[in-house]
Design an enzyme around this catalytic site. Structure first.
Site, PDB file in Angstrom:
ATOM      1  N   ARG A 190       0.840  -1.194   0.000  1.00  0.00           N
ATOM      2  CA  ARG A 190       0.000   0.000   0.000  1.00  0.00           C
ATOM      3  C   ARG A 190       0.875   1.244   0.000  1.00  0.00           C
ATOM      4  NH1 ARG A 190      -4.694  -1.386   4.521  1.00  0.00           N
ATOM      5  NH2 ARG A 190      -5.460  -3.304   3.510  1.00  0.00           N
ATOM      6  N   SER A 220      -8.039  -1.603   1.113  1.00  0.00           N
ATOM      7  CA  SER A 220      -8.978  -1.897   2.190  1.00  0.00           C
ATOM      8  C   SER A 220      -9.763  -0.650   2.608  1.00  0.00           C
ATOM      9  CB  SER A 220      -8.216  -2.519   3.370  1.00  0.00           C
ATOM     10  OG  SER A 220      -9.096  -3.011   4.338  1.00  0.00           O
TER      11      SER A 220
END
Length: 204
Positions: free
Chosen positions: A42, A142
């Site tokens: 990420r 997410s």
């Protein structure tokens, strides 16, 4: 030397043959800090959009899979995500790199929308070997906010539908520090993921 194959694209509308789709080795250099965690890699979206950032990680994943003996040629690759900014462009990049690495079947969710649990379920749905997915790239960060000024992410689910094992994750990270070229088919036409259907590319 380029690895050259001749293909024609077969669709319902019978378009003109695409001609030679050359698999090329695009030179690159390792990018620091591409260590995937339990939820993948990420970073800020703009980081993924820069240069070969995404391509390096995807190629490193394929290198690790081949090293560990995963059969990526006779099974399918699944690609999906949560629809955040840069998903469409990332999907097309992944398809071209997958083709360059010898993947013969790529399954992409409509509009590229498929949650990570859904990807897991599809992988676990066993069928003929050519239809079985050897794994999936999941484009998600997410609960982190998405957008050009926010976050993007990519993780890999293995052939059992679960997250990449620690062994595979370490191998991917190792290859991110070694990757020197990206195998891809740059002239492979973008796939329209808005519509349900199939695109068949055959050797000419």
């Amino acid at each position: 030397q380029p690895i050259t194959h001749t293909y024609s694209l077969s669709l319902r509308t019978k378009p003109e043959p695409m001609g030679k789709l050359t698999v090329v080795r695009k030179e690159t250099t390792p990018i620091p800090d591409q260590a995937p965690g339990t939820s993948g890699l990420r970073k800020k979206t703009k980081v993924f959009m820069e240069g070969n950032y995404l391509a390096n990680f995807v190629q490193a994943t394929f290198n690790a899979l081949k090293e560990q003996g995963t059969d990526i040629t006779s099974q399918a690759l699944l690609v999906g995500g949560d629809g955040r900014f840069f998903n469409p462009e990332a999907i097309q990049q992944i398809i071209k790199i997958a083709i360059g690495n010898g993947v013969r079947r790529v399954v992409v969710a409509q509009h590229g929308l498929m949650s990570t649990p859904a990807c897991s379920a599809v992988i676990r749905e066993r069928g003929p070997r050519w239809q079985t997915a050897f794994g999936s790239f999941n484009l998600t960060a997410s609960h982190n906010p998405g957008g050009i000024d926010d976050d993007f992410g990519i993780n890999y689910n293995a052939e059992n539908g679960g997250p990449a094992t620690g062994k595979l994750t370490r191998a991917i990270h190792g290859h991110t520090s070694l990757v020197c070229d990206v195998l891809l088919s740059p002239h492979f036409a973008d796939v329209d993921v808005r519509s349900v259907g199939s695109v068949k590319v055959e050797r000419g």
